[in-house]
Scaffold this motif. Structure first.
Motif, short mmCIF file in Angstrom:
data_model
loop_
_atom_site.label_atom_id
_atom_site.label_comp_id
_atom_site.label_asym_id
_atom_site.label_seq_id
_atom_site.Cartn_x
_atom_site.Cartn_y
_atom_site.Cartn_z
N MET A 1 9.02 -2.66 -21.63
CA MET A 1 9.20 -1.22 -21.52
C MET A 1 8.39 -0.63 -20.36
O MET A 1 8.86 0.21 -19.63
N ILE A 2 7.14 -1.09 -20.22
CA ILE A 2 6.28 -0.64 -19.12
C ILE A 2 5.64 -1.87 -18.48
O ILE A 2 4.99 -2.66 -19.16
N VAL A 3 5.82 -2.01 -17.19
CA VAL A 3 5.18 -3.09 -16.44
C VAL A 3 4.53 -2.50 -15.20
O VAL A 3 5.19 -1.84 -14.41
N ALA A 4 3.23 -2.74 -15.06
CA ALA A 4 2.50 -2.34 -13.85
C ALA A 4 2.00 -3.60 -13.17
O ALA A 4 1.40 -4.46 -13.81
N GLU A 5 2.27 -3.70 -11.87
CA GLU A 5 1.88 -4.89 -11.11
C GLU A 5 0.97 -4.49 -9.95
O GLU A 5 1.38 -3.72 -9.07
N LYS A 6 -0.28 -4.98 -10.01
CA LYS A 6 -1.27 -4.71 -8.96
C LYS A 6 -1.37 -3.22 -8.63
O LYS A 6 -1.47 -2.81 -7.47
N LEU A 7 -1.34 -2.41 -9.68
CA LEU A 7 -1.36 -0.96 -9.54
C LEU A 7 -2.73 -0.50 -9.03
O LEU A 7 -3.76 -0.79 -9.63
N THR A 8 -2.72 0.22 -7.91
CA THR A 8 -3.96 0.63 -7.25
C THR A 8 -3.86 2.09 -6.82
O THR A 8 -2.83 2.53 -6.32
N LYS A 9 -4.96 2.82 -7.04
CA LYS A 9 -5.06 4.18 -6.51
C LYS A 9 -6.36 4.31 -5.73
O LYS A 9 -7.45 4.21 -6.29
N ARG A 10 -6.19 4.53 -4.42
CA ARG A 10 -7.33 4.65 -3.50
C ARG A 10 -7.29 6.04 -2.86
O ARG A 10 -6.25 6.45 -2.34
N TYR A 11 -8.39 6.75 -2.89
CA TYR A 11 -8.44 8.10 -2.32
C TYR A 11 -8.97 8.08 -0.89
O TYR A 11 -9.52 7.07 -0.43
N ALA A 12 -8.81 9.22 -0.21
CA ALA A 12 -9.16 9.29 1.22
C ALA A 12 -10.63 9.01 1.48
O ALA A 12 -10.98 8.50 2.55
N ASN A 13 -11.49 9.31 0.52
CA ASN A 13 -12.92 9.05 0.70
C ASN A 13 -13.31 7.60 0.43
O ASN A 13 -14.49 7.25 0.47
N GLY A 14 -12.29 6.77 0.14
CA GLY A 14 -12.55 5.35 -0.10
C GLY A 14 -12.72 4.97 -1.55
O GLY A 14 -12.76 3.78 -1.88
N PHE A 15 -12.82 5.97 -2.43
CA PHE A 15 -13.01 5.67 -3.86
C PHE A 15 -11.74 5.05 -4.44
O PHE A 15 -10.64 5.55 -4.24
N ILE A 16 -11.92 3.95 -5.17
CA ILE A 16 -10.80 3.27 -5.81
C ILE A 16 -10.86 3.57 -7.31
O ILE A 16 -11.73 3.06 -8.02
N ALA A 17 -9.94 4.40 -7.78
CA ALA A 17 -9.94 4.79 -9.20
C ALA A 17 -9.29 3.73 -10.07
O ALA A 17 -9.69 3.53 -11.22
#
Length: 254
Positions: free
Chosen positions: A1-17
């Motif tokens: 139903m839900i598959v996330a693959e190598k899901l990444t969120k990186r902001y402009a200041n370099g912070f990786i949430a």
């Protein structure tokens, strides 16, 4: 139903949430998504529901790529965010009727559908009262009703029992079980109440600093940590703190 693959969120200041997250939610799951404050849970939900664009990685909901079919995917999901507002001058019925219209529920079905969801969350007798007079628990029920008014196959609940008293928590848990068992809705839920998660979820994922540290069937996960914790029947709380209190944790510990 839900598959996330190598899901990444990186902001402009370099912070990786969120950092290369891998998730697999099966049809019919009540899936608990756990982590300490700042672990990336809400950011992940926003990406999974199309409200935030990932920096990297892919998301598939019911086999559809959210990058290509986000509008279609939103027809199949419902969301109760941690922070949400209500139109307090509306009655509960008016509020749900508005969202039924926004979701495209047909006029012929709208009245019966709104009545059905009000009954399913225990608000039938409060449907003609203004939302401004609702207690926090009643508002959470109304939020769940809004999330299911268009008959989605998946709902995302971000801290659905936050701030509720024990009876309110129990009521929401009962609604969640009923939606899953009677309506066959797959449920993705975050909560800081680990006892609650252990009572209603069949599968869980634990994240820390934006990374996945564990995922799997709850019973198997607890069993797998018996030796490491030195306990015959470890609790989810004990496993959670074992994983999230360590700087580097991975499946190699299993």
């Amino acid at each position: 139903m839900i598959v996330a693959e190598k899901l990444t969120k990186r902001y402009a200041n370099g912070f990786i949430a969120v950092n290369e997250l891998q998730l697999h939610v099966k049809k019919g799951d009540i899936y608990g998504f756990l982590g300490p404050n700042g672990a990336g849970k809400t950011t992940t939900i926003r990406m999974l529901t199309g409200l935030l664009t990932p920096s990297e990685g892919r998301i598939h909901i019911q086999g559809m790529d959210i990058g290509d079919q986000v509008a279609k995917i939103k027809q199949h999901i419902g969301v109760l965010p941690e922070s949400h507002g209500y139109y307090e001058w509306m009655t509960g019925m008016e509020y749900l009727s508005l969202f039924a219209d926004l979701y495209g529920v047909g006029k012929k079905l709208k009245k019966s559908r709104v009545s059905e969801v009000l009954e399913s969350v225990g608000l039938s007798d409060k449907s003609h009262i203004s939302v401004g007079q609702y207690s926090r628990g009643m508002r959470q029920r109304l939020g769940i009703a809004k999330a299911i008014v268009h008959e989605p196959s998946i709902i995302f609940l971000d801290e659905p029992t936050l701030g509720l008293d024990p009876q309110g928590q129990k009521d929401i848990q009962s609604i969640i079980r009923d939606l899953n068992q009677r309506k066959q809705i797959t449920i993705f839920i975050t909560s800081h109440l680990l006892k609650e998660i252990s009572e209603i979820c069949n599968r869980v994922a634990i994240v820390n600093s934006g990374k996945l540290v564990e995922e799997g069937e709850l019973s198997s996960l607890l069993y797998g940590y018996r030796d490491l914790l030195g306990k015959e029947n470890p609790t989810l709380e004990e496993v959670f703190f074992f994983l999230t209190n360590r700087e580097v944790v991975g499946r190699e510990h299993m």
